[in-house]
Write a protein that holds these residues in place. Structure first.
Motif, PDB file in Angstrom:
ATOM      1  N   ASP A 191       1.074  12.186 -48.884  1.00  0.00           N
ATOM      2  CA  ASP A 191       1.205  12.090 -47.429  1.00  0.00           C
ATOM      3  C   ASP A 191       0.027  11.362 -46.787  1.00  0.00           C
ATOM      4  O   ASP A 191       0.216  10.508 -45.909  1.00  0.00           O
ATOM      5  CB  ASP A 191       1.359  13.486 -46.818  1.00  0.00           C
ATOM      6  N   GLU A 217       0.105   7.784 -44.685  1.00  0.00           N
ATOM      7  CA  GLU A 217      -0.336   7.699 -43.296  1.00  0.00           C
ATOM      8  C   GLU A 217      -1.409   6.629 -43.116  1.00  0.00           C
ATOM      9  O   GLU A 217      -1.352   5.820 -42.173  1.00  0.00           O
ATOM     10  CB  GLU A 217      -0.868   9.059 -42.841  1.00  0.00           C
ATOM     11  N   ALA A 230       0.257   3.225 -43.371  1.00  0.00           N
ATOM     12  CA  ALA A 230       1.055   2.916 -42.191  1.00  0.00           C
ATOM     13  C   ALA A 230       0.160   2.489 -41.035  1.00  0.00           C
ATOM     14  O   ALA A 230       0.479   1.541 -40.300  1.00  0.00           O
ATOM     15  CB  ALA A 230       1.894   4.129 -41.797  1.00  0.00           C
ATOM     16  N   GLN A 231      -0.957   3.175 -40.872  1.00  0.00           N
ATOM     17  CA  GLN A 231      -1.900   2.794 -39.825  1.00  0.00           C
ATOM     18  C   GLN A 231      -2.457   1.392 -40.076  1.00  0.00           C
ATOM     19  O   GLN A 231      -2.629   0.598 -39.139  1.00  0.00           O
ATOM     20  CB  GLN A 231      -3.038   3.809 -39.755  1.00  0.00           C
ATOM     21  N   ALA A 245       8.369   4.432 -47.435  1.00  0.00           N
ATOM     22  CA  ALA A 245       7.931   5.474 -46.497  1.00  0.00           C
ATOM     23  C   ALA A 245       6.806   4.970 -45.610  1.00  0.00           C
ATOM     24  O   ALA A 245       6.685   5.397 -44.446  1.00  0.00           O
ATOM     25  CB  ALA A 245       7.487   6.714 -47.277  1.00  0.00           C
ATOM     26  N   THR A 304       8.625   3.025 -42.784  1.00  0.00           N
ATOM     27  CA  THR A 304       9.291   3.872 -41.793  1.00  0.00           C
ATOM     28  C   THR A 304       8.278   4.641 -40.954  1.00  0.00           C
ATOM     29  O   THR A 304       8.491   4.851 -39.755  1.00  0.00           O
ATOM     30  CB  THR A 304      10.273   4.850 -42.462  1.00  0.00           C
ATOM     31  N   ARG A 305       7.163   5.061 -41.558  1.00  0.00           N
ATOM     32  CA  ARG A 305       6.120   5.735 -40.774  1.00  0.00           C
ATOM     33  C   ARG A 305       5.485   4.754 -39.787  1.00  0.00           C
ATOM     34  O   ARG A 305       5.214   5.129 -38.629  1.00  0.00           O
ATOM     35  CB  ARG A 305       5.059   6.315 -41.715  1.00  0.00           C
ATOM     36  N   GLU A 337       7.607   4.481 -36.855  1.00  0.00           N
ATOM     37  CA  GLU A 337       7.477   5.648 -35.981  1.00  0.00           C
ATOM     38  C   GLU A 337       6.255   5.506 -35.077  1.00  0.00           C
ATOM     39  O   GLU A 337       6.291   5.867 -33.892  1.00  0.00           O
ATOM     40  CB  GLU A 337       7.347   6.920 -36.817  1.00  0.00           C
ATOM     41  N   ILE A 338       5.170   4.981 -35.621  1.00  0.00           N
ATOM     42  CA  ILE A 338       3.948   4.801 -34.842  1.00  0.00           C
ATOM     43  C   ILE A 338       4.137   3.706 -33.796  1.00  0.00           C
ATOM     44  O   ILE A 338       3.732   3.860 -32.636  1.00  0.00           O
ATOM     45  CB  ILE A 338       2.775   4.449 -35.771  1.00  0.00           C
ATOM     46  N   LYS A 365      14.913  13.495 -47.909  1.00  0.00           N
ATOM     47  CA  LYS A 365      13.909  12.708 -47.199  1.00  0.00           C
ATOM     48  C   LYS A 365      13.875  11.269 -47.701  1.00  0.00           C
ATOM     49  O   LYS A 365      13.862  10.326 -46.900  1.00  0.00           O
ATOM     50  CB  LYS A 365      12.526  13.325 -47.352  1.00  0.00           C
ATOM     51  N   VAL A 406      14.783   7.759 -45.721  1.00  0.00           N
ATOM     52  CA  VAL A 406      13.903   6.596 -45.620  1.00  0.00           C
ATOM     53  C   VAL A 406      14.678   5.322 -45.953  1.00  0.00           C
ATOM     54  O   VAL A 406      14.603   4.319 -45.231  1.00  0.00           O
ATOM     55  CB  VAL A 406      12.682   6.758 -46.555  1.00  0.00           C
TER      56      VAL A 406
END
Length: 442
Positions: free
Chosen positions: A214, A218, A221-222, A250, A253-254, A257-258, A289, A293
């Motif tokens: 996770d 994250e 994604a950032q 993933a 997709t994250r 979302e951001i 999940k 995705v």
């Protein structure tokens, strides 16, 4: 040079940002940089281009990077190559106490049998299914040989030394543990620990449980969102190889979302999954999940997802549709279901589907006959060929994807036509290279 150089309507690339998501490999940034460096030298022998590779920079616990510069007679490309670091997580997982590692691995094998997941995997790709069973059986044999050896030692001690049952039990335990530890180097060499450490965590991730993956997802994604907002490159390519083929989607997709404008404003974003093992986890009935995705990406027009597969790689899914093959039905289909109760998965009707492009890669086109013969039974070496240099020019060349002037999607859509556009000297025949049109900012 004239402006507006195109291949199939796509502006050529001068600046590219690659974000690489590794599989479950403990060698980490240093090992992957070394692999990249060796392959880069081979690439420069095959293609008559100029190239420079910067030293490895370990930026943080989350990222390392290196820079790549490549140029031909009429093109030049600068690539920033970010590497998402997971080695500290993977090494810690593989160093877990053996009782925990073994119990989790055996539970995973049992769950795949009882849930029917292993049979779904075998139907989707019998080669991958047999490979998965092979690694499960390595763990079972490791445990079984240790227990059997301990029992034989105890039996011999009681029969020939006249020891009682209590002493025999103690000897059995000591001998079993000793045999188990003695076999560990062999288990490491045969990847039994690495694979059996990975899959329980991968399956937990696929089910939507909190996992060690996770935080890296994250962070990545950032990084992707920041790169898209910076609008400093012509193309962003998120590469997921092997187990990274489950994590990289993933990441995308994250990121959406951001910031839902990722891929819509600024540079184009390409998800490139290479030799992905993700379907092996997504075919589990409870892997909602991971299927969600994939479904999100299937209908996302702002992202181009390319899934490269090879028939000769037994550690990926060949000729497999990552959407229909998982029984995924897009949200606005008349039948809204993820039905894994049937023995035969129901096909997707592909309404409003945008992704993925399935790119069927032939290793024989990339490797000389002699070299291919040397490695054709080295399954892990073949699996890594997706991210290594060819030894001859071919319609798939990882280093032309990450450092060449042609957009990745153009290679995926018509690789032989793109290859034919390059002259013997590395020149793009019939093209003059100019910067792509400025990306939109709103």
């Amino acid at each position: 040079m004239p402006d507006g150089a195109k291949i199939e309507g796509a502006a050529l690339i001068r600046r590219r940002h690659v974000i690489y998501v590794e599989g479950y490999d403990p060698q980490g940034a240093e090992g992957y940089y070394s692999l990249f460096e060796r392959s880069w030298k081979r690439f420069l022998k095959i293609w008559p281009v100029k190239g420079e590779l910067s030293p490895l920079a370990l930026d943080s616990q989350d990222f390392a990077h290196w820079d790549v510069a490549a140029s031909g007679p009429d093109w030049q490309v600068a690539t920033r190559y970010d590497f998402l670091r997971q080695e500290h997580i993977i090494r810690a997982n593989m160093a877990e106490p053996l009782p925990r590692l073994v119990s989790r691995a055996l539970a995973w094998a049992l769950d795949y049998l009882v849930s029917g997941a292993i049979f779904r995997v075998l139907r989707a790709s019998w080669e991958f299914g047999l490979a998965l069973i092979h690694f499960q059986m390595l763990m079972i044999w490791w445990v079984g040989l240790s227990l059997g050896g301990g029992w034989l030692f105890a039996l011999a001690a009681m029969r020939y030394a006249g020891l009682g049952e209590l002493m025999g039990a103690i000897i059995a335990i000591i001998a079993a543990v000793a045999i188990f530890l003695a076999l560990r180097p062999l288990a490491n060499r045969w990847f039994a620990i690495q694979i059996n450490s990975h899959w329980p965590y991968l399956c937990e991730f696929a089910r939507g449980e909190a996992t060690c993956f996770d935080a890296p997802i994250e962070a990545c994604a950032q990084r992707l969102v920041a790169a898209a907002r910076a609008n400093e490159v012509d193309e962003i390519v998120v590469v997921g190889h092997s187990g990274g083929g489950a994590l990289a989607p993933a990441v995308i997709t994250r990121a959406l979302e951001i910031d839902p404008d990722v891929g819509r404003c600024g540079p184009g974003v390409v998800l490139l999954t290479l030799g992905s093992i993700a379907p092996g986890a997504a075919l589990h009935p409870k892997a909602k999940k991971l299927r969600d995705v994939f479904a999100r990406l299937a209908r996302e027009p702002s992202i181009t997802w390319i899934d490269a597969q090879s028939r000769k790689d037994v550690l990926n899914f060949w000729d497999f549709d990552p959407i229909a093959g998982l029984g995924i039905v897009l949200e606005h289909d008349p039948e809204k279901l993820h039905d894994f109760s049937d023995k035969i998965m129901r096909p997707n009707k592909d309404l409003a589907r945008a992704n993925p492009i399935v790119w069927k890669v032939r290793f024989r086109d990339m490797l000389s006959p002699d070299f291919y013969k040397r490695i054709r039974f080295d399954f892990f070496r073949l699996h890594y060929q997706f991210i290594m240099a060819n030894d001859q020019r071919g319609p798939y060349d990882y280093f032309m994807l990450v450092a060449g002037p042609v957009p990745v999607v153009a290679w995926a859509k018509d690789p032989r036509a793109v290859l034919a556009r390059f002259g013997d000297d590395g020149r793009l025949v019939g093209n003059s290279v100019s910067p792509p049109a400025p990306a939109t900012t709103s």
